[in-house]
Scaffold this motif. Structure first.
Motif, short mmCIF file in Angstrom:
data_model
loop_
_atom_site.label_atom_id
_atom_site.label_comp_id
_atom_site.label_asym_id
_atom_site.label_seq_id
_atom_site.Cartn_x
_atom_site.Cartn_y
_atom_site.Cartn_z
N VAL A 113 38.64 12.82 24.19
CA VAL A 113 38.97 13.26 24.23
C VAL A 113 39.27 13.27 22.03
O VAL A 113 38.80 11.76 21.34
N TYR A 114 39.52 14.26 21.62
CA TYR A 114 39.08 14.42 20.30
C TYR A 114 40.98 15.09 19.16
O TYR A 114 41.07 15.70 20.51
N SER A 115 41.64 14.56 18.64
CA SER A 115 42.09 15.78 17.63
C SER A 115 41.90 16.73 16.92
O SER A 115 41.22 16.97 17.80
N SER A 116 43.13 17.41 16.85
CA SER A 116 42.46 18.37 16.11
C SER A 116 41.60 18.87 15.31
O SER A 116 41.00 20.15 14.51
N GLY A 117 41.73 17.52 14.58
CA GLY A 117 40.88 17.37 13.43
C GLY A 117 39.12 16.66 13.60
O GLY A 117 38.34 16.36 12.66
N LEU A 118 39.34 16.55 14.67
CA LEU A 118 37.39 16.20 15.36
C LEU A 118 37.48 14.87 14.85
O LEU A 118 37.42 14.15 15.15
N THR A 119 38.82 14.11 15.30
CA THR A 119 38.63 12.32 15.43
C THR A 119 38.59 11.89 16.80
O THR A 119 39.46 12.09 17.39
N LEU A 120 37.45 11.15 17.03
CA LEU A 120 37.44 10.91 18.41
C LEU A 120 38.71 10.00 18.52
O LEU A 120 38.79 8.26 17.56
N THR A 121 39.94 9.86 19.65
CA THR A 121 40.78 9.21 20.33
C THR A 121 40.35 8.13 21.26
O THR A 121 41.30 7.52 21.32
N LYS A 122 40.26 8.98 22.28
CA LYS A 122 40.18 8.17 23.41
C LYS A 122 38.41 8.80 23.70
O LYS A 122 37.76 9.37 23.47
N GLU A 123 38.30 7.85 25.17
CA GLU A 123 37.25 7.78 25.48
C GLU A 123 36.79 6.95 27.03
O GLU A 123 38.09 6.22 27.41
N SER A 124 36.05 7.80 27.57
CA SER A 124 36.25 6.85 29.44
C SER A 124 35.60 6.35 29.39
O SER A 124 34.53 6.27 29.03
N PRO A 125 35.20 5.70 30.93
CA PRO A 125 34.44 5.34 30.94
C PRO A 125 33.18 5.52 31.51
O PRO A 125 33.43 7.44 31.86
N ALA A 126 31.64 5.19 31.39
CA ALA A 126 30.92 6.09 31.85
C ALA A 126 30.94 6.55 33.61
O ALA A 126 32.08 6.28 34.56
N SER A 164 44.09 11.99 34.41
CA SER A 164 44.70 11.78 32.56
C SER A 164 43.94 10.52 32.43
O SER A 164 44.23 10.49 30.98
N ASP A 165 44.20 9.15 33.03
CA ASP A 165 45.07 7.96 32.54
C ASP A 165 43.39 7.75 32.46
O ASP A 165 43.20 6.00 31.46
N ALA A 166 42.48 8.20 32.19
CA ALA A 166 40.52 7.64 32.43
C ALA A 166 40.54 7.44 31.05
O ALA A 166 39.34 6.33 30.58
N PRO A 167 40.95 8.05 30.20
CA PRO A 167 39.96 8.42 28.39
C PRO A 167 41.60 7.51 28.36
O PRO A 167 42.56 7.34 28.36
N VAL A 168 40.53 6.46 27.35
CA VAL A 168 41.52 4.96 26.25
C VAL A 168 41.35 4.97 25.43
O VAL A 168 40.19 5.55 25.39
N LYS A 169 41.86 4.55 24.45
CA LYS A 169 42.06 4.85 23.05
C LYS A 169 41.02 3.90 23.13
O LYS A 169 40.48 2.34 23.16
N GLU A 187 30.75 -5.01 25.22
CA GLU A 187 32.54 -4.49 26.44
C GLU A 187 32.71 -3.95 26.77
O GLU A 187 32.05 -3.26 28.36
N ALA A 188 32.17 -2.68 26.23
CA ALA A 188 31.50 -1.28 26.75
C ALA A 188 30.96 -1.04 27.99
O ALA A 188 30.04 -0.26 29.08
N ALA A 189 29.53 -1.91 27.10
CA ALA A 189 28.29 -1.49 27.97
C ALA A 189 28.46 -2.66 29.88
O ALA A 189 27.63 -2.51 30.05
N GLU A 190 29.60 -3.46 29.39
CA GLU A 190 29.62 -4.37 30.89
C GLU A 190 30.66 -3.38 31.88
O GLU A 190 31.28 -4.34 32.40
N GLU A 191 31.28 -2.39 31.31
CA GLU A 191 32.17 -1.92 31.83
C GLU A 191 32.38 -1.06 32.85
O GLU A 191 30.47 -0.92 33.68
#
Length: 819
Positions: A113-126, A164-169, A187-191
Motif C-alpha cells: 500500500v502506497y500513499s498518494s505520493g508513492l511512499t510505501l506505508t503498508k505491506e502484507s505477508p507473502a 483489509s487488515d492484512a497489510p500492516v505498517k 522477522e519478515a523472512a520468518e513470517e
C-alpha cells in the motif's frame, strides 16, 4: 602550442569526455516504453498511476497531466525479478500486487500500500498462488481486497479475498530507505504465509478460454477469446498521458539506481586517470611519456577492436534474430490455413470451427516457439484497419498498438507502404520484444497479414555472453602486451633510474647513496664521481652543522616571527614593527652567585624549551639575568595560561628561589638597532618603565603572578583572581593601572585561603581608599591572621596604621608605591 591553450584543451578533454560518456550511457537507459494493455493503470481523483515492468525491476509512476511526472519509485528484485501484476486505487491510497521471483523459480506475492505520493506505508505477508495462475485484476473497497486470477489454460477464473487488515505498517527504516519493497528483515523472512479465501469461481464455456477478467465487487467480468474489445480497449486519454511522460533526469537516475552509481564512479575514476595522464604528459620525462603514450595507443587500439567487433557481433546477432523471426513467420504462414480466406465480420465467426482451428494452429506455434527463440504471440491482423482478428493468446479485435505498443505503428506503416514484411523491436510493458509483420503477395488483394512476437531475451543474453567473452579476451591480451612492454622499459631504464635517484638524493642533501656492485661499464665513472661528491658534502655538512649549532645557541629565538620574516636570515638592522600583545616581566631576584644564576637560567630555559611551539618569545633580559621579559603575540596563544604553568613549574624547580611575574597588555614598538657588525633589539611601550619598576617590588611582596586590568578582560575571566590595587602611571595620580593577583599560580593551600578571604580583603581595600583606615586595618588584620605570609595584606595593614597613627594625608592617593 602555447601553454595556456594546452591547459584549456586538456581541461576541456578531462571535463567533456567523461560527461559525454555518462550522458551517452544515460540516454540508452531512460524509460522509452509506450502504454499497452499489458500495463496497469489506476486513477485517484485527478492523480494517475501506472505500472511498468522492465529489466529485473518494477516501476510505479505518478502523473497529474500529460508529460508531468510528479513522482516515481522503483521496486527492486530481491533475487531474480520483481513484477507489478495489478494496481488499484481506493481512498487516498494505491494498492499494488508485487510479485517476486526467486532462484527456485517460485513466485511469492505481497499486497503493498502506497500513499498518494508513492511512499510505501503498508505491506502484507507473502502469499502464493498456483503455478498456473495469472493475476489480471485487483479490486479494493471497504470490505476488503480482491484478487482476480485466471488459470494459464484459460479455463477458470478465481477471485480471492484478502482481509483489509492484512497489510500492516512497514518499519520506519524501510519507509525512509526510499526504495519501495526494500530488503526484507529477518522477522519478515520468518513470517507466516498469508492465507487467501476463495470468494468465487467461474469456468469458461466449452471450446473457449478466458483472456482477461475483472471483479467489481458484485460480479466477475470475464473476456474470452471470442469477445470483442468493448470495455478492454486502451483509453486514448490514458495512452496519451503515459506516452507523453518525461521523467526528470535526477528522478530517472534515482530509478536506475545502482547502475547510475556504478557509472558515475567509473566516470570519476576515468576523470582522475585523465587528469593524471594530462599532468604526466606535461612533465619533461621521456620515459614516462613513452610509457604513457604506448599505453594510450594500446587502449585506443583495444577499445577500437572491441567496438568494431561488438558492432559486428551485434549486426550478426541482429541478422540471425531477423532470420529466425523471418523463418518463424514463413513457417507459421505456410503451416496455418489461408488467413485471407477467413471472414471475421461474418456472424458467428468466433464460434465457428474455422476460428477454433486457426487459433489452435497459432497457439501450437507459440507453444513450440523455443525452436525459434521463444515465440511470445502469433496473430492475424487486418491490413486495412490494423486490428488483430485472431491471436494465439486470444487478444482479438484490438488495435496493434494497444497490444504491442506504439513502436508497432512504424512496422505497420511499412506494410501499408507496400513492403511484404517488416521486422523491428517493440517494448511491451518494458520488456524488449521483436515483432515481425508480413502478408502474402500470392493473393491478388490480401486483406490480412501475420504478426509474430518473439521474446528477445534469449538472443540478448547470448549476445551479451559473446560480448563478455570478447571483452575478457581483449582485457587479458591488453594486460599481457602492456606487461611485456613495461618489463622491457623497466629493464631498459633500470640502471639510469638508479643514477637519477642517486643524483636526486644528493640534490636533496642526502649523502647515503647506494652504489650498485654490478653497475655497467659506461656508468662506473659516473658512480665514482657521485661517491666523491657524497664525501665532500659530508665534510661540508659537518662544518655547517657546527656553525649552525653555535649560531642557534646565541641568536634570539623567534625574532623573525615578531618582525614577520620567513627566517632569521631576512632580519636586518633598522627593521621596526608595531604590534599588540602581552608582555610578561619575570623578576627572579638579584644578588646571586654566578653558579646560582647559571643554574636558575638553565632551569628556566629547560622549562620553556619543553614545547617547540611555546607561545612566549624571550625579547629582553638585564645584565645580571634577574629580570627577563617574554612577549606573547596577540591571537597566537593563551598568554595567561602559559604564565600560570611557568610559575607553577618554577615553584617546583627553581632551587628554592622565589620569583614573580607581571603580565600586561599594550601596543609595542619592536625593532633592531645597530650596524651590520653588531646589533641589539629594543622594545617600547607607554607604561613599560612603570611596570618594570614594580615587578621587583611585587616579587618582594611574594605575589607570584600579577596581571593588568586589560589582560583580565581579555582572558582572565576563567581564572581565580584578586584585586590588589593600582599604580599611578608616570607619577600621575589620575592615571591608574589596576593590578590583579592570579591565585591559580599559588600553591594549593595558599590559593584556597586567598579565595576564602578575598571578599574581606577587597572590602578592606574599599575602606582604605575611602579613608576608613581604622576598620580597614581591622579587616586587613583578620585576613593576615589566616595567612601570615600574605605580604601584600601586611603592606596594606602597615599603610593603614601609618596613616591612622599620624593622621596625615595619603601621599600616594591609595596607590601601590615603592617607598
Amino acid at each position: 602550442m602555447d601553454r595556456r591553450i594546452w591547459n584549456i584543451v586538456g581541461t576541456l578533454i578531462i571535463l567533456l569526455v567523461p560527461t559525454a560518456l555518462f550522458f551517452g550511457w544515460f540516454g540508452q537507459h531512460r524509460s522509452t516504453s509506450s502504454y499497452t494493455n499489458y500495463n496497469d493503470y489506476a486513477a485517484m481523483e485527478k492523480e494517475h498511476y501506472f505500472s511498468e515492468n522492465r529489466g529485473e525491476n518494477a516501476y510505479l509512476y505518478h502523473l497529474s497531466t500529460p508529460g508531468r511526472v510528479k513522482g516515481a519509485v522503483r521496486i527492486p528484485a530481491q533475487e531474480l525479478q520483481s513484477r507489478v501484476q495489478a494496481i488499484a486505487a481506493f481512498g487516498n491510497e494505491l494498492y499494488v500486487i508485487n510479485a517476486q521471483l526467486d532462484s527456485h523459480a517460485e513466485t511469492t506475492r505481497r499486497v503493498q500500500v502506497y500513499s498518494s505520493g508513492l511512499t510505501l506505508t503498508k505491506e502484507s505477508p507473502a502469499f502464493e498462488l498456483r503455478d498456473d495462475s495469472i493475476v489480471t485484476d485487483l479490486y479494493v473497497d471497504e470490505s476488503g481486497i480482491y484478487l482476480t486470477v485466471i488459470a494459464k489454460n484459460g479455463k477458470e477464473i478465481d477471485v480471492y479475498q484478502i482481509p483489509s487488515d492484512a497489510p500492516v505498517k512497514v518499519a520506519e527504516d524501510e519507509e525512509e530507505a526510499g526504495e519501495a519493497g526494500g530488503a526484507q528483515t529477518a522477522e519478515a523472512a520468518e513470517e507466516k504465509p498469508l492465507t487467501l479465501n476463495i470468494l468465487t469461481l467461474c469456468e469458461a464455456e466449452p471450446g473457449r478460454f478466458f483472456v482477461d477478467a475483472t471483479y467489481d465487487g458484485f460480479a466477475i467480468s470475464g473476456r474470452t477469446d471470442a469477445d470483442g474489445p468493448e470495455g478492454f480497449t486502451v483509453s486514448e486519454d490514458v495512452r496519451t498521458l503515459f506516452d507523453q511522460k518525461k521523467i526528470p533526469t535526477m528522478l530517472e537516475m534515482k530509478l536506475i539506481g545502482d547502475g547510475t552509481v556504478a557509472v558515475l564512479t567509473l566516470i570519476v575514476v576515468c576523470s582522475i586517470l585523465l587528469a593524471i595522464a594530462y599532468a604526466m604528459l606535461g612533465r619533461k620525462s621521456n620515459s614516462i611519456q613513452t610509457i604513457l603514450g604506448v599505453e594510450i595507443l594500446l587502449t585506443f587500439l583495444f577499445v577500437g577492436v572491441y567496438l568494431i567487433a561488438t558492432d559486428q557481433i551485434t549486426e550478426r546477432a541482429g541478422e540471425r534474430r531477423d532470420s529466425l523471426l523471418g523463418s518463424a513467420m514463413t513457417e507459421v504462414y505456410n503451416g496455418v490455413p489461408d488467413v485471407n480466406a477467413i471472414d471475421p465480420e461474418a456472424e458467428g465467426f468466433y464460434e465457428s470451427a474455422e476460428y477454433l482451428n486457426l487459433q489452435a494452429a497459432l497457439g501450437s506455434y507459440v507453444e513450440s516457439g523455443s525452436r525459434y527463440g521463444a515465440l511470445y504471440d502469433v496473430a492475424v491482423f487486418s491490413l486495412s484497419t490494423g486490428e488483430v482478428e485472431v491471436s494465439a493468446t486470444g487478444v482479438n479485435r484490438q488495435k496493434l498498438q494497444d497490444i504491442y505498443g506504439t513502436q508497432i505503428s512504424d512496422l505497420y506503416a511499412r506494410i501499408q507502404g507496400g513492403a511484404d514484411r517488416a521486422i523491428g523491436p517493440v517494448r511491451m510493458n518494458g520488456v524488449d520484444m521483436l515483432a515481425g509483420l508480413m502478408y502474402s503477395k500470392v493473393n491478388a488483394e490480401p486483406k490480412y497479414g501475420l504478426i509474430c512476437i518473439m521474446d528477445n531475451t534469449i538472443l540478448t543474453e547470448s549476445l551479451e555472453g559473446t560480448q563478455e567473452a570478447l571483452r575478457r579476451i581483449l582485457v587479458i591480451l591488453y594486460i599481457i602486451i602492456a606487461a611485456l612492454f613495461l618489463i622491457t622499459m623497466l629493464i631498459r631504464y633500470h640502471e639510469m633510474s638508479m643514477v637519477r635517484e642517486a643524483v636526486s638524493e644528493l640534490a636533496d642533501g642526502r649523502t647515503d647513496i647506494r652504489k650498485p656492485s654490478d653497475a655497467p661499464e659506461e656508468q662506473r665513472l659516473i658512480w665514482s664521481g657521485l661517491s666523491e661528491i657524497s664525501k665532500r658534502m659530508d665534510q661540508m655538512n659537518y662544518s655547517r652543522y657546527r656553525l649552525y649549532e653555535a649560531y642557534y645557541r646565541f641568536s634570539p629565538k623567534k625574532i623573525e616571527q615578531l618582525l614577520s620574516k620567513e627566517s632569521i636570515t631576512e632580519v636586518h638592522c633598522g627593521d621596526v614593527t608595531q604590534m599588540s600583545g602581552d608582555l610578561a616581566i619575570l623578576s627572579l631576584g638579584g644578588k646571586q652567585s654566578p653558579e646560582r644564576i647559571l643554574e636558575r637560567t638553565k632551569n628556566l630555559m629547560e622549562i620553556m624549551g619543553k614545547d617547540p611551539d611555546y607561545p612566549g618569545i624571550l625579547v629582553s633580559q638585564n645584565h645580571d639575568l634577574s629580570v627577563m621579559e617574554l612577549y606573547f603575540h596577540q591571537g597566537r596563544g593563551n598568554a595567561l595560561r602559559t604564565c600560570i604553568e611557568l610559575m607553577l613549574e618554577q615553584e617546583k624547580n627553581n632551587l628554592g628561589l622565589k620569583s614573580s611575574m607581571l603580565l600586561y597588555h599594550a601596543g609595542f614598538t619592536y625593532g633592531i638597532a645597530g650596524s651590520k657588525e653588531h646589533s641589539v633589539s629594543f622594545l617600547l611601550s607607554e607604561h613599560h618603565k612603570t611596570f618594570e619598576n614594580y615587578s621587583e617590588w611585587l616579587r618582594t611582596m611574594r605575589v607570584r603572578l600579577t596581571i593588568s586590568e586589560e589582560v583580565l578582560k581579555n582572558e582572565g575571566r576563567a581564572y581565580e583572581t584578586r584585586y590588589i590595587g593600582y599604580v599611578a602611571a608616570d607619577a600621575q595620580a589620575n592615571s591608574r593601572l589596576k593590578l590583579y593577583e592570579v591565585l591559580d599560580a599559588c600553591p594549593s593551600r595558599e590559593r584556597q585561603i586567598k579565595i576564602r578571604t578575598r571578599d574581606r580583603f577587597e572590602e578592606a581595600l574599599k575602606l582604605f581608599y575611602e579613608g576608613g583606615y581604622y576598620p580597614a586595618r581591622n579587616l586587613f588584620s583578620e585576613v593576615l591572621k589566616e595567612l601570615p605570609q600574605d605580604e601584600i595584606v601586611k603592606w596594606y595593614l602597615f599603610e593603614s596604621e601609618k596613616y591612622l597613627g599620624t593622621g596625615s594625608e595619603i601621599r600616594h592617593s591609595g596607590a601601590l608605591h615603592l617607598s
